[in-house]
Design a protein around this motif. Structure first.
Motif, PDB file in Angstrom:
ATOM      1  N   ALA A  67       0.839  -1.198   0.000  1.00  0.00           N
ATOM      2  CA  ALA A  67       0.000   0.000   0.000  1.00  0.00           C
ATOM      3  C   ALA A  67       0.875   1.248   0.000  1.00  0.00           C
ATOM      4  CB  ALA A  67      -0.914   0.005   1.219  1.00  0.00           C
ATOM      5  N   VAL A  68       0.645   2.141  -0.977  1.00  0.00           N
ATOM      6  CA  VAL A  68       1.356   3.420  -1.081  1.00  0.00           C
ATOM      7  C   VAL A  68       0.434   4.448  -1.730  1.00  0.00           C
ATOM      8  CG1 VAL A  68       3.636   2.322  -1.321  1.00  0.00           C
ATOM      9  CG2 VAL A  68       2.365   2.947  -3.348  1.00  0.00           C
ATOM     10  N   THR A  69       0.822   5.709  -1.656  1.00  0.00           N
ATOM     11  CA  THR A  69       0.074   6.766  -2.330  1.00  0.00           C
ATOM     12  C   THR A  69       0.486   6.823  -3.802  1.00  0.00           C
ATOM     13  OG1 THR A  69       1.712   8.482  -1.928  1.00  0.00           O
ATOM     14  CG2 THR A  69       0.045   8.124  -0.192  1.00  0.00           C
ATOM     15  N   ILE A  70      -0.322   7.505  -4.614  1.00  0.00           N
ATOM     16  CA  ILE A  70       0.038   7.687  -6.025  1.00  0.00           C
ATOM     17  C   ILE A  70       1.363   8.423  -6.138  1.00  0.00           C
ATOM     18  CG2 ILE A  70      -0.597   8.897  -8.157  1.00  0.00           C
ATOM     19  CD1 ILE A  70      -3.501   8.184  -7.581  1.00  0.00           C
ATOM     20  N   ALA A  71       1.558   9.460  -5.317  1.00  0.00           N
ATOM     21  CA  ALA A  71       2.810  10.221  -5.360  1.00  0.00           C
ATOM     22  C   ALA A  71       4.013   9.323  -5.059  1.00  0.00           C
ATOM     23  CB  ALA A  71       2.753  11.390  -4.378  1.00  0.00           C
ATOM     24  N   GLU A  72       3.877   8.450  -4.061  1.00  0.00           N
ATOM     25  CA  GLU A  72       4.970   7.526  -3.744  1.00  0.00           C
ATOM     26  C   GLU A  72       5.226   6.573  -4.918  1.00  0.00           C
ATOM     27  OE1 GLU A  72       4.853   6.660   1.001  1.00  0.00           O
ATOM     28  OE2 GLU A  72       3.048   6.127  -0.134  1.00  0.00           O
ATOM     29  N   TYR A  73       4.162   6.053  -5.507  1.00  0.00           N
ATOM     30  CA  TYR A  73       4.302   5.145  -6.650  1.00  0.00           C
ATOM     31  C   TYR A  73       5.036   5.838  -7.794  1.00  0.00           C
ATOM     32  CZ  TYR A  73       2.961   2.563 -10.874  1.00  0.00           C
ATOM     33  OH  TYR A  73       2.977   1.902 -12.084  1.00  0.00           O
ATOM     34  N   LEU A  74       4.610   7.049  -8.122  1.00  0.00           N
ATOM     35  CA  LEU A  74       5.199   7.755  -9.260  1.00  0.00           C
ATOM     36  C   LEU A  74       6.642   8.185  -9.011  1.00  0.00           C
ATOM     37  CD1 LEU A  74       2.155   9.903 -10.408  1.00  0.00           C
ATOM     38  CD2 LEU A  74       3.076   7.825 -11.476  1.00  0.00           C
ATOM     39  N   SER A  75       7.032   8.315  -7.751  1.00  0.00           N
ATOM     40  CA  SER A  75       8.403   8.754  -7.455  1.00  0.00           C
ATOM     41  C   SER A  75       9.331   7.586  -7.121  1.00  0.00           C
ATOM     42  CB  SER A  75       8.401   9.760  -6.305  1.00  0.00           C
ATOM     43  OG  SER A  75       7.958   9.136  -5.112  1.00  0.00           O
ATOM     44  N   THR A  76       8.835   6.366  -7.231  1.00  0.00           N
ATOM     45  CA  THR A  76       9.636   5.190  -6.894  1.00  0.00           C
ATOM     46  C   THR A  76       9.940   4.391  -8.153  1.00  0.00           C
ATOM     47  OG1 THR A  76       8.561   5.066  -4.737  1.00  0.00           O
ATOM     48  CG2 THR A  76       9.705   3.093  -5.489  1.00  0.00           C
ATOM     49  N   GLU A  77      11.170   3.907  -8.260  1.00  0.00           N
ATOM     50  CA  GLU A  77      11.543   3.018  -9.353  1.00  0.00           C
ATOM     51  C   GLU A  77      11.441   1.590  -8.864  1.00  0.00           C
ATOM     52  OE1 GLU A  77      15.092   3.778 -11.572  1.00  0.00           O
ATOM     53  OE2 GLU A  77      14.904   5.934 -11.264  1.00  0.00           O
ATOM     54  N   TYR A  78      10.670   0.795  -9.598  1.00  0.00           N
ATOM     55  CA  TYR A  78      10.510  -0.616  -9.266  1.00  0.00           C
ATOM     56  C   TYR A  78      11.202  -1.442 -10.347  1.00  0.00           C
ATOM     57  CZ  TYR A  78       6.802   1.220  -6.277  1.00  0.00           C
ATOM     58  OH  TYR A  78       6.093   1.930  -5.340  1.00  0.00           O
ATOM     59  N   GLU A  79      11.851  -2.503  -9.941  1.00  0.00           N
ATOM     60  CA  GLU A  79      12.516  -3.401 -10.890  1.00  0.00           C
ATOM     61  C   GLU A  79      12.017  -4.809 -10.697  1.00  0.00           C
ATOM     62  OE1 GLU A  79      14.522  -3.021 -13.474  1.00  0.00           O
ATOM     63  OE2 GLU A  79      14.439  -0.862 -13.256  1.00  0.00           O
ATOM     64  N   PRO A  80      11.213  -5.312 -11.598  1.00  0.00           N
ATOM     65  CA  PRO A  80      10.606  -4.626 -12.737  1.00  0.00           C
ATOM     66  C   PRO A  80       9.484  -3.703 -12.265  1.00  0.00           C
ATOM     67  CG  PRO A  80       9.743  -6.843 -12.588  1.00  0.00           C
ATOM     68  CD  PRO A  80      10.796  -6.709 -11.512  1.00  0.00           C
ATOM     69  N   ASP A  81       9.021  -2.847 -13.185  1.00  0.00           N
ATOM     70  CA  ASP A  81       7.967  -1.900 -12.831  1.00  0.00           C
ATOM     71  C   ASP A  81       6.713  -2.653 -12.418  1.00  0.00           C
ATOM     72  OD1 ASP A  81       6.812   0.519 -12.322  1.00  0.00           O
ATOM     73  OD2 ASP A  81       6.881   1.251 -14.377  1.00  0.00           O
ATOM     74  N   CYS A  82       5.900  -2.017 -11.607  1.00  0.00           N
ATOM     75  CA  CYS A  82       4.696  -2.634 -11.034  1.00  0.00           C
ATOM     76  C   CYS A  82       3.452  -1.877 -11.465  1.00  0.00           C
ATOM     77  CB  CYS A  82       4.775  -2.606  -9.501  1.00  0.00           C
ATOM     78  SG  CYS A  82       6.150  -3.523  -8.810  1.00  0.00           S
ATOM     79  N   ASP A  83       2.318  -2.582 -11.418  1.00  0.00           N
ATOM     80  CA  ASP A  83       1.029  -1.922 -11.588  1.00  0.00           C
ATOM     81  C   ASP A  83       0.678  -1.212 -10.284  1.00  0.00           C
ATOM     82  OD1 ASP A  83       0.654  -2.940 -14.170  1.00  0.00           O
ATOM     83  OD2 ASP A  83      -0.586  -4.605 -13.506  1.00  0.00           O
TER      84      ASP A  83
END
Length: 164
Positions: free
Chosen positions: A5-21
């Motif tokens: 669980a995260v906010t949209i802002a956290e999601y957009l500012s985080t790099e995921y490897e691989p990227d996540c939905d």
């Protein structure tokens, strides 16, 4: 499959490897990383990339697409008509392609398909490297096809070009 669980802002500012939905406050991992998945994903991208000028398309691998106010999906491949509309796509791609992995669940794949179609994606294709089958998805139906095709503009993708 893990979710966080995260906010949209956290999601957009985080790099995921691989990227996540990102679905309604939860970051959802995507199944990938196996050779058959990667090879087929690359074949789809390469097919469209080789024809990008002729067809006037921009194919992209694992691109964030904001399908609703609180949902971001990362299709295996998406194809835009014309140029990319920005770093995060907030307009519907012409085509979204999902390549199945052995761990993919029908319920989750169906939810992605519904998100793409509701957002206005005209062509949603599911490719299964295990069975070498392809499906065209429309609201209420998923139909096996022998080739992938579009209209306006007309494009044809023979399955042999992807699975061979």
């Amino acid at each position: 499959m893990a979710t966080t669980a995260v906010t949209i802002a956290e999601y957009l500012s985080t790099e995921y490897e691989p990227d996540c939905d990102y679905v309604d406050g939860e970051v959802q991992e995507r199944n990938l990383g196996e050779f058959d998945h990667a090879r087929l994903q690359g074949a789809v991208f390469a097919f469209f990339y080789a024809r990008r000028k002729e067809w006037g398309v921009c194919p992209v691998i694992e691109q964030r697409v904001q399908v609703s106010q609180t949902r971001f999906r990362v299709p295996d491949v998406c194809v835009m008509l014309g140029e990319a509309p920005g770093q995060i796509f907030r307009v519907a791609p012409f085509i979204c392609v999902e390549v199945l992995s052995p761990e993919d669940r029908i319920s989750r794949t169906s939810e992605k398909i519904a998100d793409y179609l509701k957002f206005g994606v005209q062509y949603v294709w599911i490719l299964d490297p295990g069975t070498r089958k392809a499906f065209r998805c429309t609201p209420g139906a998923m139909v096996e096809v022998s080739e992938l095709r579009t209209e306006n503009p007309a494009m044809v993708v023979p399955l042999g070009a992807l699975f061979d």
